[in-house]
Design an enzyme around this catalytic site. Sequence first.
Site, short mmCIF file in Angstrom:
data_model
loop_
_atom_site.label_atom_id
_atom_site.label_comp_id
_atom_site.label_asym_id
_atom_site.label_seq_id
_atom_site.Cartn_x
_atom_site.Cartn_y
_atom_site.Cartn_z
CD GLU A 21 1.53 -64.67 -11.03
OE1 GLU A 21 0.62 -64.09 -10.25
OE2 GLU A 21 2.54 -65.37 -10.56
CE1 TYR A 53 5.67 -36.25 0.54
CE2 TYR A 53 3.81 -35.47 -0.84
CZ TYR A 53 4.19 -35.41 0.40
OH TYR A 53 3.53 -35.03 1.46
CD GLU A 73 7.29 -63.13 0.10
OE1 GLU A 73 6.26 -63.73 0.80
OE2 GLU A 73 7.05 -62.89 -1.31
CE LYS A 99 1.57 -61.91 -7.74
NZ LYS A 99 1.96 -63.21 -7.88
#
Length: 119
Positions: A21, A53, A73, A99
């Site tokens: 990953e 923004y 986290e 995710k």
Amino acid sequence: METLTLKGLCFHAFHGYFEEERRNGNDFEVDLTFSADFRKAGGSDKLSDTIDYQEAVAAVKSVMDGSSVKLIETLAKRIGDRLFESFPSVKELKVVVKKLHPQLDVKTAYSKICMTWQR
């Protein structure tokens, strides 16, 4: 107190528990909800009286493009800490990190963490 939300900020980033990953990357979505007194901005029509923004997205992007981490986290905490420091008028901040399609043995839309900061 009013809320302003930026929803579905999309990133391809190199975070995840598994080495694959972190090497190949994953797709993530980030939602931000800012709680503050936005009535002043409603009356003044000035960007300086609300959340910019572009500044918020740049802060999130810097975390997502930053050093690789294993846990969503960790991403949520880094994003929230940075935004809460950057926007002192915000009374409460909610950060959601998703995710998309995590590596599991079953088809999964996403995993998600939600964290909240308060003054």
